[in-house]
Motif scaffolding. Structure first.
Motif, short mmCIF file in Angstrom:
data_model
loop_
_atom_site.label_atom_id
_atom_site.label_comp_id
_atom_site.label_asym_id
_atom_site.label_seq_id
_atom_site.Cartn_x
_atom_site.Cartn_y
_atom_site.Cartn_z
N THR A 89 -10.29 4.74 -3.08
CA THR A 89 -10.89 5.44 -4.21
C THR A 89 -12.22 4.79 -4.61
OG1 THR A 89 -9.98 4.11 -6.02
CG2 THR A 89 -8.55 5.82 -5.10
N THR B 89 -4.85 1.56 -5.62
CA THR B 89 -5.89 2.29 -6.35
C THR B 89 -5.75 3.80 -6.20
OG1 THR B 89 -7.39 1.99 -4.47
CG2 THR B 89 -7.59 0.42 -6.27
N GLN C 242 -6.02 6.55 -9.25
CA GLN C 242 -7.11 7.53 -9.24
C GLN C 242 -6.89 8.51 -8.10
OE1 GLN C 242 -11.09 6.01 -8.46
NE2 GLN C 242 -11.96 7.26 -10.09
N PRO D 137 -9.64 6.68 -13.81
CA PRO D 137 -8.39 6.07 -13.35
C PRO D 137 -7.47 5.75 -14.51
CG PRO D 137 -10.15 4.45 -13.37
CD PRO D 137 -10.79 5.78 -13.69
#
Length: 253
Positions: free
Chosen positions: A73, A184, A188, A195
């Motif tokens: 991300t 991550t 997100q 996020p």
């Protein structure tokens, strides 16, 4: 080496590269902007992502080194410098610093201040510009971060690496420290939007060196072998499923 207690100090240099910015950045720029970014955003990001670092001792305290890892991300490039004590340089799209108006100027201020080196990667010579930028950073004895996949994973799997990583290590002699960012993509999804809070893990592997291939940076078989070796270690660290095709091709399908 990495430090779990404080954010990284980022210094930007792009004086020898043609980019569209308000002015060229140099290592002599005042630190007030960097200090402000670290002081304000550092604690917020640590509170949001509670980064857990494994294998931090594998990053050399000084000298040229390539940090090569997976890319899930947008926030990957924010978290890596946060947990590393030494400066980490990344290539970024020049569109991040060429926006108009207040928002555009604010983005340029943030991204260049956080250590991004803007390069036009979509032009005819984009790949060469990115490669030469990385080479210059390494020849100055810095740490250079790179995502060999070339783009974010479209589905959380690990895709085939591009051979720029091999060219860099063979041209400069810099060791490669593979790393994996884990979690991550859960914070997100799709790489877009804000996020959500959660824990992120950064796992660093042992340094890899390829001096046995010195002078062979134009041999495509050697370049592929070196790249695949790095990606195999990234896969081991991340636990991702590997796909033997380029992520850009998967996105276009």
């Amino acid at each position: 080496m990495c430090d779990r207690g404080r954010p990284a100090s980022i210094v930007l240099t792009c004086r020898d590269f043609t980019v569209i910015t308000a002015r060229p950045m140099t290592p002599e720029d005042p630190l007030s902007r960097l200090t402000l970014i670290k002081a304000v955003l550092g604690p917020i990001l640590r509170l949001m992502f509670r980064p857990r670092v494994e294998g931090a001792e594998n990053i050399p305290a000084d000298g040229a080194v390539i940090l090569a890892g997976n890319h899930l991300t947008f926030i990957d490039s924010m978290i890596l410098p946060l947990v590393c004590d030494r400066p980490v340089y990344f290539i970024g799209k020049d569109e991040y610093v060429t926006g108009k108006g207040v928002k555009g100027r604010a983005m340029a201020w943030f991204f260049t201040g956080s250590g991004m080196i803007p390069v036009d990667r979509d032009g005819a010579n984009g790949g060469v510009a990115a490669l030469m930028t990385g080479r210059r950073v390494l020849e100055e004895g810095k740490a250079f971060g790179i995502y060999p996949e070339g783009t974010r994973s479209p589905d959380g799997r690990l895709y085939r690496g591009r051979t720029g990583i091999a060219r860099l290590t063979l041209m400069t002699g810099a060791p490669v420290v593979p790393f994996a960012v884990i979690g991550t993509d859960k914070l997100q999804p799709g790489g877009a939007g804000l996020p959500r809070p959660g824990r992120v893990t950064l796992r660093f592997g042992e340094p890899m060196e390829f001096s046995r291939y010195e002078g062979m940076d134009r041999d495509r078989y050697v370049l592929r072998a070196v790249t695949d070796s790095v990606m195999a270690e990234v896969m081991r660290l991340s636990g991702q499923e590997y796909v033997d095709m380029y992520a850009t091709k998967a996105k276009a399908a």
